[in-house]
Enzyme design. Structure first.
Site, short mmCIF file in Angstrom:
data_model
loop_
_atom_site.label_atom_id
_atom_site.label_comp_id
_atom_site.label_asym_id
_atom_site.label_seq_id
_atom_site.Cartn_x
_atom_site.Cartn_y
_atom_site.Cartn_z
N HIS A 182 30.96 41.52 28.53
CA HIS A 182 32.46 41.19 28.06
C HIS A 182 33.15 42.24 27.98
CE1 HIS A 182 32.20 41.00 24.26
NE2 HIS A 182 31.29 40.07 24.16
N CYS A 223 25.91 41.70 22.36
CA CYS A 223 26.51 41.53 24.03
C CYS A 223 26.74 43.01 23.98
CB CYS A 223 27.71 40.78 23.83
SG CYS A 223 27.63 39.10 24.01
#
Length: 389
Positions: A319, A337
């Site tokens: 992301h 992430c």
């Protein structure tokens, strides 16, 4: 749903044409003379039988219904449900057997009305009813990908159930998968409620896939039966594979085996194994223009990030994190992430398909154990061992 009604005992009835013959001491072909001098009518030579039998209960819904005659030919056969609707069926060439061609319903009563004529020209009839099984639990079954989907080359086929499956081998026998290209693969059980089909290697680009879960009427175990059959037809898209070696701080995107794009990234914090981005072959599971991130353990809640592609149920995404721009391409400091600059995240998001493989190496953290897309975490031989057959 149809109400069960009283089952009628089957009878064979001689036609009105069977009349008493003249008395004779020898009891000729017309009948047999009794002690009182009266003649008993000869029995018709034709005999009608049905399967399931009259008064049968808990009949499997996949069992074909047959009506047969010996010593004659069938004149008419009707099998009707409680609403009086006829069940489809057909005769064989010499009209000695009638076989249903329609699947029966759960918990329903069906009624026979059959007639035949014997080689002696005497009619016989059969009448009566039977009842099908009523499952203790009718289970919903789903197949993913669904119809008309276009997915990445790492996408498994998942068949999921709303209850535990005990008769896994019987279920697996009822599953089919057809492709328009040669693809080697196998079914494997990830849990008691999920069985996946995974190719040995990534799917060939452009493959058309047809899946059949012909499970209606199959005993799943414990009185549970599938509510309905499920099918799906979908297509494999272009070949795109993401590769990340976490110490390099780079996310490489390959198309058809050639490097298409490289994006600087920041991965999970190296010094804390609990924050490492885990190793393994993942797939893009969802594409979310905006995603909200919460992790009370590390003190953040309600953090909104753009262009998020989920890659596991463990919490890992690829992301945008423009707020972490100073570290991207230089230092791994995320909570697991893969952080990208906003423009790069948008570029990757627009290129991604559900099912695109994401191969991560270089971390100290192994693959998560609680992701329901764990198909690529094991070797091919280990995957084959997950089959019930």
């Amino acid at each position: 749903m149809l109400e069960r009604r009283t089952l009628v005992k089957g009878v064979l009835v001689a036609g009105a044409g069977a009349v008493a013959a003249a008395c004779s001491s020898g009891g000729g072909s017309g009948g047999v003379t009794g002690d009182g001098g009266q003649t008993t009518p000869a029995q018709p030579v034709a005999k009608l039988t049905a399967e399931p039998a009259i008064d049968a209960k808990d009949v499997p819904v996949l069992q074909p219904v047959t009506v047969k005659v010996t010593g004659g030919s069938l004149t008419d056969v009707k099998l009707t449900n409680a609403d009086g609707k006829a069940v489809a069926g057909s005769f064989n060439a010499d009209r000695t057997v009638w076989t249903s061609s329609e699947t029966l319903g759960y918990g329903k009563t069906y009624t026979y009305a059959a007639s035949a004529t014997g080689s002696d020209n005497k009619p016989v009839q059969l009448a009566g009813s039977f009842a099908t099984l009523s499952p203790a639990n009718q289970v919903r079954v789903t197949v993913n990908p669904g119809d008309d989907a276009e997915v990445g080359v790492g996408m498994p086929v998942s068949v999921k159930f709303t209850t535990d499956v005990k008769n896994k081998a019987e279920v697996e026998k009822a599953l089919t998968l057809e492709t328009d290209k040669t693809v080697q693969g196998s079914w494997g059980w990830l849990s008691d409620r999920q069985v996946d089909w995974r190719p040995k290697e990534y799917w060939p680009a452009g493959t058309k896939v047809t899946v059949g879960a012909k499970l209606y009427g199959i005993d799943l175990g414990g009185g549970a039966y599938a509510r309905a059959d499920v099918t799906s037809e979908f297509k494999i898209g272009r070949n795109q594979v993401v590769k990340i070696h976490t110490p390099d701080h780079v996310m490489n995107v390959y198309r058809n085996g050639s490097l298409a794009k490289s994006f600087p990234c920041s991965n999970g914090l190296d010094s804390d194994v609990n924050r490492n981005t885990p190793n393994g072959t993942f797939i893009v599971m969802t594409r979310e223009p905006h995603a909200i991130f919460d992790n009370a353990r590390y003190g953040y809640t309600n953090v909104n990030k753009k262009w998020a592609c989920r890659i596991s149920n463990h919490g890992e995404f690829i992301h945008e994190n423009q707020d972490n721009a100073a570290a991207i391409g230089k230092t791994n400091n995320s909570h697991g992430c893969v952080n990208l600059l906003e423009a790069d995240a948008k570029s990757f998001f627009d290129s991604a398909l559900i099912g695109d493989p994401v191969e991560i190496t270089g971390s100290r953290l192994g693959s998560p154990v609680n992701s329901d897309v764990a198909d690529w975490f094991v070797s091919w031989s280990a995957w084959q061992g997950k089959s019930a057959l």
